[in-house]
Scaffold this motif. Sequence first.
Motif, short mmCIF file in Angstrom:
data_model
loop_
_atom_site.label_atom_id
_atom_site.label_comp_id
_atom_site.label_asym_id
_atom_site.label_seq_id
_atom_site.Cartn_x
_atom_site.Cartn_y
_atom_site.Cartn_z
N ARG A 165 -1.10 16.91 9.10
CA ARG A 165 -1.25 17.67 7.85
C ARG A 165 -0.17 17.27 6.83
N ALA A 166 0.92 16.71 7.36
CA ALA A 166 2.02 16.33 6.47
C ALA A 166 1.58 15.30 5.44
N TYR A 167 0.62 14.46 5.76
CA TYR A 167 0.14 13.54 4.73
C TYR A 167 -1.28 13.86 4.28
N ALA A 168 -2.03 14.61 5.13
CA ALA A 168 -3.43 14.88 4.79
C ALA A 168 -3.56 15.72 3.52
N GLY A 169 -2.56 16.54 3.21
CA GLY A 169 -2.68 17.42 2.05
C GLY A 169 -2.18 16.79 0.75
N LEU A 170 -1.68 15.57 0.84
CA LEU A 170 -1.01 14.99 -0.33
C LEU A 170 -1.92 14.74 -1.52
N SER A 171 -3.13 14.25 -1.24
CA SER A 171 -4.03 13.91 -2.34
C SER A 171 -4.34 15.15 -3.18
N ALA A 172 -4.65 16.26 -2.50
CA ALA A 172 -4.98 17.49 -3.23
C ALA A 172 -3.77 17.97 -4.02
N PHE A 173 -2.60 17.90 -3.39
CA PHE A 173 -1.36 18.34 -4.04
C PHE A 173 -1.12 17.56 -5.33
N TYR A 174 -1.24 16.23 -5.23
CA TYR A 174 -0.95 15.40 -6.41
C TYR A 174 -2.10 15.39 -7.41
N GLN A 175 -3.32 15.59 -6.93
CA GLN A 175 -4.45 15.62 -7.88
C GLN A 175 -4.27 16.79 -8.85
N GLU A 176 -3.78 17.90 -8.31
CA GLU A 176 -3.54 19.07 -9.17
C GLU A 176 -2.51 18.73 -10.25
N LYS A 177 -1.48 17.99 -9.85
CA LYS A 177 -0.43 17.62 -10.82
C LYS A 177 -0.97 16.62 -11.83
N ARG A 178 -1.77 15.68 -11.35
CA ARG A 178 -2.39 14.72 -12.26
C ARG A 178 -3.19 15.48 -13.33
N ASP A 179 -4.00 16.46 -12.86
CA ASP A 179 -4.86 17.18 -13.80
C ASP A 179 -4.04 18.06 -14.74
N ARG A 180 -2.95 18.60 -14.23
CA ARG A 180 -2.09 19.42 -15.08
C ARG A 180 -1.55 18.58 -16.24
N LEU A 181 -1.08 17.38 -15.91
CA LEU A 181 -0.55 16.50 -16.97
C LEU A 181 -1.68 16.03 -17.90
N ALA A 182 -2.81 15.60 -17.32
CA ALA A 182 -3.92 15.09 -18.16
C ALA A 182 -4.43 16.20 -19.08
N ASN A 183 -4.57 17.42 -18.56
CA ASN A 183 -5.04 18.53 -19.40
C ASN A 183 -4.04 18.84 -20.49
N GLY A 184 -2.76 18.78 -20.14
CA GLY A 184 -1.72 19.03 -21.14
C GLY A 184 -1.77 17.98 -22.23
N LEU A 185 -1.99 16.72 -21.85
CA LEU A 185 -2.03 15.64 -22.83
C LEU A 185 -3.22 15.79 -23.78
N ALA A 186 -4.25 16.48 -23.31
CA ALA A 186 -5.44 16.66 -24.16
C ALA A 186 -5.09 17.42 -25.44
N SER A 187 -4.02 18.21 -25.40
CA SER A 187 -3.65 18.93 -26.63
C SER A 187 -2.54 18.19 -27.40
N THR A 188 -2.37 16.90 -27.11
CA THR A 188 -1.41 16.07 -27.84
C THR A 188 -2.16 14.91 -28.50
N GLU A 207 0.84 -1.21 0.00
CA GLU A 207 0.00 0.00 0.00
C GLU A 207 0.87 1.26 0.00
N VAL A 208 1.95 1.24 -0.77
CA VAL A 208 2.89 2.36 -0.72
C VAL A 208 2.26 3.68 -1.19
N TYR A 209 1.20 3.59 -1.99
CA TYR A 209 0.56 4.82 -2.48
C TYR A 209 -0.70 5.16 -1.68
N GLU A 210 -0.75 4.71 -0.41
CA GLU A 210 -1.98 4.87 0.38
C GLU A 210 -2.45 6.33 0.48
N HIS A 211 -1.53 7.28 0.46
CA HIS A 211 -1.94 8.68 0.62
C HIS A 211 -2.15 9.39 -0.71
N LEU A 212 -1.97 8.67 -1.81
CA LEU A 212 -2.11 9.31 -3.12
C LEU A 212 -3.35 8.76 -3.81
#
Length: 389
Positions: free
Chosen positions: A285-308, A203-208
């Motif tokens: 808070r050190a792990y509680a904020g991780l999902s939001a932090f990485y979700q933004e990055k996921r969306d940034r990459l997914a949105n970028g890929l939409a123009s490829t 479960e190494v990605y439990e917080h993501l």
Amino acid sequence: MNFTSKLPDVGTTIFTVMSQLATEHQAINLGQGFPDFDPDQALLDLVTQAMQDGYNQYPPMAGVLALRQQISTKVQTLYGHGYDPDTEITVTSGASEALMASILAFVQQGDEVVIIEPFYDLYIPAIQLAGGKPVIVPMLAPTLDTPSYRVDWQRVREAITSKTRMLILNFPHNPTCINLTADDLDKLEDIVKETGILLLSDEVYEHLVFDGQPHQSLASRPLLAAHAIIVSSFGKTYSATGWKIGYCCAPKAISTEIRKVHQFMVFTVTSPMQVALAGYMKNERAYAGLSAFYQEKRDRLANGLASTRFVPMHSQGTFFLLADYSAVSDLPEAEFARWMTVEHGVGVIPVSAFYRTPDAPESNHKLIRFCFAKRDDTLDAAIEKLVRI
Ligand code: PMP
Ligand code: GLN
């Protein structure tokens, strides 16, 4: 010299190979899974402090007690299961060592171990070193109606026989980026009730985990927790993959066996980092904020890929995202990943590397894996290159 390889089919891991290639060609490395930013400064300061405070000799074999206590509190708070820090939690040299020690501790010559394909690359060599035999259950592939991988629990159940020693699970899943649902846990409970099988849950990605969905830890169900070794990694959670610190939680009798291997594999793991992590984890808070932090990055990459011409698949968890490249090329995945790295300056991982036979046509679905644990400017620079392909 006269010797026979114990792992004749094993080469260098795909993550090492692709990172080396990316470095050689000065490509942006979205392959191997690691952040390209530092851990929180407060955590770094705690490590320095711990060294200055004299935490530089062997810590206890099972890990610094204060850290095991923090892990116990976290698991209790998040998943409702109480592990005894003295006897049921072991700090290891990354999740890798926890996985290897668990497999070596329980798998005997000729035992079968069920794994779900695609799978993380460590499992099969570890099973083989223990003298066991991997039994592979493929996931259901994405379809138009259900555009995500799924586990066929019926097939998992059928793969478990009197010879099976262990079932290995990994959710959030690397590389398919799917999570378990409560319904999956129900089905797993049925399997455990029927078979009594030992579970090794990576479960190494439990917080993501994203989109407001909770991580379904096996620790959240008493029956599963009673049968499970649950493995996690501070590398993923605190952006410190290079520290190689992880842990496993399991009932006392199981932990006792794991520690027998752990004490002779590494004995214990680096002291100042453990002390620092124990202090740092007091702040949830050190792990509680991780999902939001990485979700933004996921969306940034997914949105970028939409123009490829790449078509991103939805990522429910982990810091990875799969994309289909069938509009770009007919090459098999490994060749395509090399071509992207060498010719287009973006390093990626072929998903076929997570299959037993990476070169077989049935392991190639024109999918590559991107890691989005990167600074926004790194992701933007990669997207700029991808748009041109
Ligand atoms: N399991 C999975 C599914 C992983 O992706 C990784 C890799 N990072 C590991 C285990 C190993 O984790 P660690 O670096 O803590 O050994
Ligand atoms: N788990 C990481 C990944 O999937 C890599 C870790 C490693 O290189 N061993 O990319």
